[in-house]
Enzyme design. Structure first.
Site, PDB file in Angstrom:
ATOM      1  N   ASN A 146      -1.468   1.837  -0.178  1.00  0.00           N
ATOM      2  CA  ASN A 146      -1.920   0.514  -0.583  1.00  0.00           C
ATOM      3  C   ASN A 146      -2.917   0.718  -1.721  1.00  0.00           C
ATOM      4  O   ASN A 146      -4.040   1.136  -1.496  1.00  0.00           O
ATOM      5  CB  ASN A 146      -2.582  -0.165   0.631  1.00  0.00           C
ATOM      6  CG  ASN A 146      -3.286  -1.444   0.263  1.00  0.00           C
ATOM      7  OD1 ASN A 146      -3.102  -1.985  -0.824  1.00  0.00           O
ATOM      8  ND2 ASN A 146      -4.107  -1.951   1.186  1.00  0.00           N
ATOM      9  N   LYS A 152      -4.341  -1.391  -3.585  1.00  0.00           N
ATOM     10  CA  LYS A 152      -5.351  -2.454  -3.712  1.00  0.00           C
ATOM     11  C   LYS A 152      -5.501  -2.860  -5.181  1.00  0.00           C
ATOM     12  O   LYS A 152      -4.543  -2.783  -5.943  1.00  0.00           O
ATOM     13  CB  LYS A 152      -6.672  -2.003  -3.079  1.00  0.00           C
ATOM     14  CG  LYS A 152      -6.464  -1.500  -1.643  1.00  0.00           C
ATOM     15  CD  LYS A 152      -7.732  -1.295  -0.884  1.00  0.00           C
ATOM     16  CE  LYS A 152      -7.398  -0.773   0.505  1.00  0.00           C
ATOM     17  NZ  LYS A 152      -8.582  -0.604   1.338  1.00  0.00           N
ATOM     18  N   HIS A 195      -3.825  -7.734   5.804  1.00  0.00           N
ATOM     19  CA  HIS A 195      -4.806  -6.678   5.537  1.00  0.00           C
ATOM     20  C   HIS A 195      -6.222  -7.224   5.733  1.00  0.00           C
ATOM     21  O   HIS A 195      -6.497  -8.383   5.430  1.00  0.00           O
ATOM     22  CB  HIS A 195      -4.637  -6.132   4.117  1.00  0.00           C
ATOM     23  CG  HIS A 195      -5.452  -4.905   3.907  1.00  0.00           C
ATOM     24  ND1 HIS A 195      -6.792  -4.958   3.611  1.00  0.00           N
ATOM     25  CD2 HIS A 195      -5.132  -3.593   4.031  1.00  0.00           C
ATOM     26  CE1 HIS A 195      -7.255  -3.721   3.537  1.00  0.00           C
ATOM     27  NE2 HIS A 195      -6.272  -2.877   3.788  1.00  0.00           N
ATOM     28  N   GLU A 204      -8.855  -6.935   4.145  1.00  0.00           N
ATOM     29  CA  GLU A 204      -9.526  -7.514   2.968  1.00  0.00           C
ATOM     30  C   GLU A 204      -9.011  -8.928   2.703  1.00  0.00           C
ATOM     31  O   GLU A 204      -9.751  -9.789   2.228  1.00  0.00           O
ATOM     32  CB  GLU A 204      -9.331  -6.589   1.760  1.00  0.00           C
ATOM     33  CG  GLU A 204     -10.220  -5.348   1.912  1.00  0.00           C
ATOM     34  CD  GLU A 204      -9.578  -4.046   1.487  1.00  0.00           C
ATOM     35  OE1 GLU A 204      -8.629  -4.060   0.684  1.00  0.00           O
ATOM     36  OE2 GLU A 204     -10.027  -2.993   1.984  1.00  0.00           O
ATOM     37  N   SER A 225      -9.506   5.317   5.947  1.00  0.00           N
ATOM     38  CA  SER A 225      -9.994   6.620   5.477  1.00  0.00           C
ATOM     39  C   SER A 225      -9.090   7.789   5.875  1.00  0.00           C
ATOM     40  O   SER A 225      -9.575   8.881   6.154  1.00  0.00           O
ATOM     41  CB  SER A 225     -11.426   6.864   5.953  1.00  0.00           C
ATOM     42  OG  SER A 225     -12.291   5.858   5.456  1.00  0.00           O
TER      43      SER A 225
HETATM   44  P1  PGA Z   1      -8.683   3.451   2.991  1.00  0.00           P
HETATM   45  O1  PGA Z   1      -7.935   2.040   3.081  1.00  0.00           O
HETATM   46  O2  PGA Z   1      -7.656   4.503   3.217  1.00  0.00           O
HETATM   47  O3  PGA Z   1      -9.263   3.491   1.600  1.00  0.00           O
HETATM   48  O4  PGA Z   1      -9.734   3.452   4.046  1.00  0.00           O
HETATM   49  C1  PGA Z   1      -6.937   1.833   4.021  1.00  0.00           C
HETATM   50  C2  PGA Z   1      -6.400   0.433   3.901  1.00  0.00           C
HETATM   51  O5  PGA Z   1      -7.208  -0.483   3.678  1.00  0.00           O
HETATM   52  O6  PGA Z   1      -5.197   0.197   4.014  1.00  0.00           O
END
Ligand code: PGA
Length: 255
Positions: free
Chosen positions: A10, A12, A96, A98, A214
């Site tokens: 992803n 983003k 998601h 966010e 993460s």
């Molecule tokens: P991250 O994001 O691996 O940067 O923690 C994961 C996600 O939001 O899908």
């Protein structure tokens, strides 16, 4: 029933057009032929068509980070499932954290999108996960249960073949913190039981549940080895072809 690993990146709101082309090139080079793991990337909307051309002929699937539930019309700034398919997308990430917590999407809105995506022939990665204060208050299972239940409302058993769930504890996203293997496994097992209650044992056994938050090459092996973790939804580490490939390799190496 063994479930095929499914690892999705992803991106983003990251990359320039040039960076996105270089990243895609690196991914196709390293991972374009991988057949034993399902691989997918979700670049920003404006780059979808360009990335779609680059991944054509590879095994990397193209998808979007969001969509709207109407076909067309006066919905300024929105993108339909048909438009996504038009530029080569086969999946969409919905729910998601966010979108939920920065943009304010509700379970009900996410559900409308899930239903429309499936009806229009996109597969869905439905992301769920609790906030830090919800975990601290002992509400993790209730929060995740509701998100899965409402997110899947009206989704038929046959349509579940097009649904992947992604458990992403919000406190672990982009923070460098990861759920411990035990924390991840507990929630994944609960989600699988819930899918069994909502549908049937066969659907529960077949539904893939990704972990996200993460995930990086150094922690992917222990997470992907868990019984009910069937892949990863990767943010930050999906922006480097080498790191994303490292996560995929960790998954392939799980005995
Ligand atoms: P991250 O994001 O691996 O940067 O923690 C994961 C996600 O939001 O899908």
């Amino acid at each position: 029933m063994p479930r095929k690993l499914y690892i999705a990146g992803n991106w983003k709101m990251n990359t320039s057009l040039a960076e996105c082309a270089a990243l895609t090139e690196g991914l196709v080079e390293r991972l374009g032929d991988v057949a034993d793991v399902d691989l997918a990337i979700a670049p920003p909307f404006v780059y979808l068509q360009a990335v779609g051309r680059q991944v054509q002929g590879s095994r990397i699937a193209l998808g979007a980070q969001n969509m709207f539930y109407e076909d067309n019309g006066a919905y300024t700034g929105e993108t339909s499932a048909a438009m996504l398919k038009d530029v080569g997308c086969c999946f969409v990430i919905l729910g998601h954290s966010e979108r939920r917590h920065v943009i304010g999407e509700t379970d009900e809105l996410i559900n409308r999108k899930v239903l429309k995506a499936l009806a229009d022939g996109l597969t869905v990665i439905l992301a769920v996960g609790e906030l830090l204060e919800q975990r601290q208050a002992g509400q993790t299972m209730d929060v995740v249960r509701r998100q899965v239940q409402v997110g899947l409302e009206g989704v038929g058993v046959a349509e579940m073949a097009g649904v992947t769930l992604a458990y992403e504890p919000v406190w672990a996203i982009g923070t460098g913190e990861t759920a411990s293997p035990a924390q991840a496994q507990d929630v994944h097992a609960m989600i699988r039981t819930l899918v069994g209650d909502l549908y049937d044992a066969e659907t529960a056994a077949a539904t893939r549940i990704q972990y996200g938050g993460s995930v990086k090459p150094s922690n992917a092996a222990e997470l992907l080895a868990l019984d009910d973790v069937d892949g990863a939804l990767v943010g930050g580490a999906s922006l480097k072809a080498e790191d994303f490939a490292g996560i995929v390799q960790a998954g392939r190496d799980v005995p």
